[in-house]
Design a protein around this motif. Structure first.
Motif, PDB file in Angstrom:
ATOM      1  N   VAL A 170      14.242   4.395  14.204  1.00  0.00           N
ATOM      2  CA  VAL A 170      15.483   4.865  13.580  1.00  0.00           C
ATOM      3  C   VAL A 170      15.744   4.127  12.272  1.00  0.00           C
ATOM      4  O   VAL A 170      16.121   4.713  11.264  1.00  0.00           O
ATOM      5  N   ASN A 171      15.509   2.821  12.288  1.00  0.00           N
ATOM      6  CA  ASN A 171      15.803   2.064  11.077  1.00  0.00           C
ATOM      7  C   ASN A 171      14.745   2.222   9.999  1.00  0.00           C
ATOM      8  O   ASN A 171      15.002   1.966   8.835  1.00  0.00           O
ATOM      9  N   LEU A 172      13.537   2.653  10.400  1.00  0.00           N
ATOM     10  CA  LEU A 172      12.510   2.883   9.391  1.00  0.00           C
ATOM     11  C   LEU A 172      12.423   4.355   8.998  1.00  0.00           C
ATOM     12  O   LEU A 172      11.559   4.733   8.213  1.00  0.00           O
ATOM     13  N   TRP A 173      13.337   5.197   9.557  1.00  0.00           N
ATOM     14  CA  TRP A 173      13.244   6.629   9.331  1.00  0.00           C
ATOM     15  C   TRP A 173      13.311   6.992   7.855  1.00  0.00           C
ATOM     16  O   TRP A 173      12.580   7.853   7.387  1.00  0.00           O
ATOM     17  N   ASP A 174      14.179   6.319   7.126  1.00  0.00           N
ATOM     18  CA  ASP A 174      14.295   6.612   5.688  1.00  0.00           C
ATOM     19  C   ASP A 174      12.975   6.416   4.979  1.00  0.00           C
ATOM     20  O   ASP A 174      12.632   7.153   4.057  1.00  0.00           O
ATOM     21  N   PHE A 175      12.267   5.398   5.392  1.00  0.00           N
ATOM     22  CA  PHE A 175      10.970   5.137   4.781  1.00  0.00           C
ATOM     23  C   PHE A 175       9.933   6.137   5.273  1.00  0.00           C
ATOM     24  O   PHE A 175       9.098   6.629   4.516  1.00  0.00           O
ATOM     25  N   MET A 176      10.002   6.467   6.569  1.00  0.00           N
ATOM     26  CA  MET A 176       8.938   7.283   7.165  1.00  0.00           C
ATOM     27  C   MET A 176       8.989   8.731   6.723  1.00  0.00           C
ATOM     28  O   MET A 176       7.960   9.408   6.701  1.00  0.00           O
ATOM     29  N   LYS A 177      10.190   9.219   6.361  1.00  0.00           N
ATOM     30  CA  LYS A 177      10.250  10.656   6.068  1.00  0.00           C
ATOM     31  C   LYS A 177       9.778  10.990   4.661  1.00  0.00           C
ATOM     32  O   LYS A 177       9.773  12.129   4.257  1.00  0.00           O
ATOM     33  N   LYS A 178       9.325   9.991   3.917  1.00  0.00           N
ATOM     34  CA  LYS A 178       8.917  10.235   2.526  1.00  0.00           C
ATOM     35  C   LYS A 178       7.721  11.150   2.425  1.00  0.00           C
ATOM     36  O   LYS A 178       7.725  12.116   1.688  1.00  0.00           O
ATOM     37  N   ASN A 179       6.660  10.784   3.129  1.00  0.00           N
ATOM     38  CA  ASN A 179       5.495  11.674   3.097  1.00  0.00           C
ATOM     39  C   ASN A 179       4.663  11.461   4.354  1.00  0.00           C
ATOM     40  O   ASN A 179       5.007  10.669   5.207  1.00  0.00           O
ATOM     41  N   LYS A 180       3.526  12.162   4.430  1.00  0.00           N
ATOM     42  CA  LYS A 180       2.763  12.145   5.674  1.00  0.00           C
ATOM     43  C   LYS A 180       2.204  10.753   5.968  1.00  0.00           C
ATOM     44  O   LYS A 180       2.149  10.319   7.099  1.00  0.00           O
ATOM     45  N   ILE A 186       0.835  -1.199   0.000  1.00  0.00           N
ATOM     46  CA  ILE A 186       0.000   0.000   0.000  1.00  0.00           C
ATOM     47  C   ILE A 186       0.869   1.247   0.000  1.00  0.00           C
ATOM     48  O   ILE A 186       0.632   2.184  -0.739  1.00  0.00           O
ATOM     49  N   LEU A 187       1.914   1.250   0.848  1.00  0.00           N
ATOM     50  CA  LEU A 187       2.742   2.438   0.947  1.00  0.00           C
ATOM     51  C   LEU A 187       3.971   2.369   0.054  1.00  0.00           C
ATOM     52  O   LEU A 187       4.813   3.249   0.083  1.00  0.00           O
ATOM     53  N   THR A 218       3.434   7.846   5.165  1.00  0.00           N
ATOM     54  CA  THR A 218       4.411   6.881   5.664  1.00  0.00           C
ATOM     55  C   THR A 218       4.825   7.218   7.090  1.00  0.00           C
ATOM     56  O   THR A 218       5.194   6.331   7.850  1.00  0.00           O
ATOM     57  N   THR A 219       4.756   8.500   7.466  1.00  0.00           N
ATOM     58  CA  THR A 219       5.099   8.839   8.844  1.00  0.00           C
ATOM     59  C   THR A 219       4.093   8.240   9.818  1.00  0.00           C
ATOM     60  O   THR A 219       4.432   7.924  10.951  1.00  0.00           O
ATOM     61  N   LEU A 220       2.846   8.073   9.354  1.00  0.00           N
ATOM     62  CA  LEU A 220       1.815   7.525  10.234  1.00  0.00           C
ATOM     63  C   LEU A 220       2.098   6.105  10.674  1.00  0.00           C
ATOM     64  O   LEU A 220       1.482   5.619  11.613  1.00  0.00           O
TER      65      LEU A 220
END
Lengths: 240, 202
Positions: free
Chosen positions: A197-207, A144-145, A209-211
């Motif tokens: 920390v390890n998912l930060w690269d993925f999470m900072k993509k857009n809103k 999905i993401l 993914t941060t959720l």
């Protein structure tokens, strides 16, 4: 003296090389059977292709959780040995340690009643946290993401994030409320920071993914609440 | 033909020869022969100096021995379990039974996934036979445990756990490549630790 580079079928003595084995340079993957490749043992062997020092390094990476080094440790080789046996060790510690903690508080030690339900609940909670939740999250993240991380990488990461609890839960046997909360909070912080920390690269993509941080944090909090209020509950408060 | 006076077979192939003639003998003789086979394998598995050929005798695996020891352990521990609630006796029996079979299955699967080339049932057979020292420990604690302080109870538990673990570790470690030995051996250790812990606390 063999001519690997040439195409002729005669060797240096002029004999036809009919039964020389041809060296296959290109790797050809085994043809997958038509029914359920994910159900075979061979499919999972790729996730057990690690050595003992790899496991030490990965556990060390997870304990030093603020350094985003896990993907350098894992590389392209996520494993399932770690998640499986770390979670099984935690089940044993919960079962043995939870009952031991109650035993230490019990005034009437001769008539202590062992709670075998701890075993069933521990199996359910720990394997859900180590496998079911990361599989669901991994599927959501991948399909999905649109993350480039595979489902098994997420399972591997979750499994190793639980490794801090192996040490924390042994310390929680000490039957003092404050001590138990302190150790569990340390474990929660370590485990959650490791995942974020390890998912930060993925999470900072857009809103969106941060959720993903929300379910990660909530499941970790739920886990330690379960540890504290079921396994290490103090029925007889210690006044010291 | 009368087989009751046969001397004890020295190895498994002699036992196999006897098997072909079992239709003509009495039931008790068949049972005794099966028990002798189990005793032979037990001695082979548990006395380390007999294992020079790295477990080749275990190619003739059987699951009767593991079943007998599993039932004996589950019954001993559930007999000893707290009798004020009937559910804890059945809890203990169920946990031990499932733990032994599922545990042996998972430990063997782990060795196979790590690249070990072993027959599945051969490994389950070995792990089942190595449960025997835990049986001894459970019986000791069941009969005289209530008269002993906790520290004294720990001694047979630790000895029997070490005996079980040592007997099976040699075989399991030989199945996998050297750099994966600890990965194959740790689950074995955890398996016997679980069982020893049960026999200590019940």
């Amino acid at each position: 003296m063999q001519n690997f580079g040439s195409n002729n079928d005669l060797d240096e003595k002029g004999h036809v090389m009919t039964d020389q084995p041809k060296i296959k340079v290109k790797f050809e993957p085994k043809p997958k059977p038509s029914t359920c490749p994910i159900c075979t043992v061979e499919y999972y062997q790729q996730f057990f292709d690690i050595e003992q020092r790899d496991v030490y390094m990965r556990i060390r990476c997870s304990l030093l959780s603020w350094k985003p080094e896990f993907y350098q440790c894992v590389g392209k080789n996520p494993d399932l040995w770690g998640p499986l046996w770390i979670s099984t060790t935690i089940i044993f510690i919960l079962f043995a340690g939870g009952n031991l903690s109650r035993f230490l508080l019990e005034e009437d030690k001769r008539h202590f009643k062992y709670e075998y339900n701890y075993m069933y609940v521990a199996v359910l909670v720990v394997y859900a946290m180590a496998f079911i939740i990361p599989i669901i999250l991994g599927v959501i993240m991948k399909y999905i993401l649109k993350s480039e991380l595979g489902v098994f990488e997420i399972v591997c990461m979750y499994g190793y994030s639980l490794s801090v609890y192996m040490f924390v839960l042994i310390l929680c046997i000490i039957p003092y409320n404050e001590a138990q909360w302190f150790f569990l909070m340390c474990g929660l912080a370590n485990s959650t920071i490791f995942l974020l920390v390890n998912l930060w690269d993925f999470m900072k993509k857009n809103k969106q993914t941060t959720l993903i941080a929300v379910p990660i944090i909530s499941f970790n909090v739920a886990l330690i609440l379960c540890f504290k209020f079921y396994f290490f509950r103090l029925i007889y408060a210690v006044d010291d | 033909m009368d087989y009751t006076n046969q001397k004890q077979p020295q190895n498994y192939s002699q036992m196999e020869d006897l098997k072909t003639l079992d239709l003509e003998e009495s039931v008790s003789e068949t049972i005794m022969r099966d028990l002798r086979m189990i005793a032979y394998k037990l001695k082979y598995v548990l006395i380390p100096k007999e294992q020079e050929d790295n477990g080749k005798e275990l190619r003739n695996w059987d699951l009767w021995g593991p079943l007998i020891f599993c039932l004996a352990l589950a019954m001993t521990l559930s007999f000893k379990a707290d009798s004020t609630t009937s559910s804890s006796k059945s809890d203990v029996f169920a946990i031990i039974f499932v733990l032994i079979w599922v545990g042996a299955f998972v430990v063997t699967l782990n060795a196979q996934l790590l690249g070990g080339k072993v027959s599945f049932f051969q490994s389950v057979c070995l792990l089942g036979y190595c449960v025997f020292p835990i049986n001894i420990e459970a019986l000791i604690i069941a009969f005289i445990g209530s008269y002993l302080p906790f520290v004294v109870k720990l001694i047979p538990v630790i000895i029997c756990f070490a005996w079980s673990a040592y007997s099976s570790v040699g075989f399991m470690a030989s199945l996998v490549p050297p750099h994966k030995k600890k990965l194959a051996v740790y689950p074995v250790f955890l398996f016997y630790l679980f069982l020893s812990w049960f026999s200590l606390i019940v």
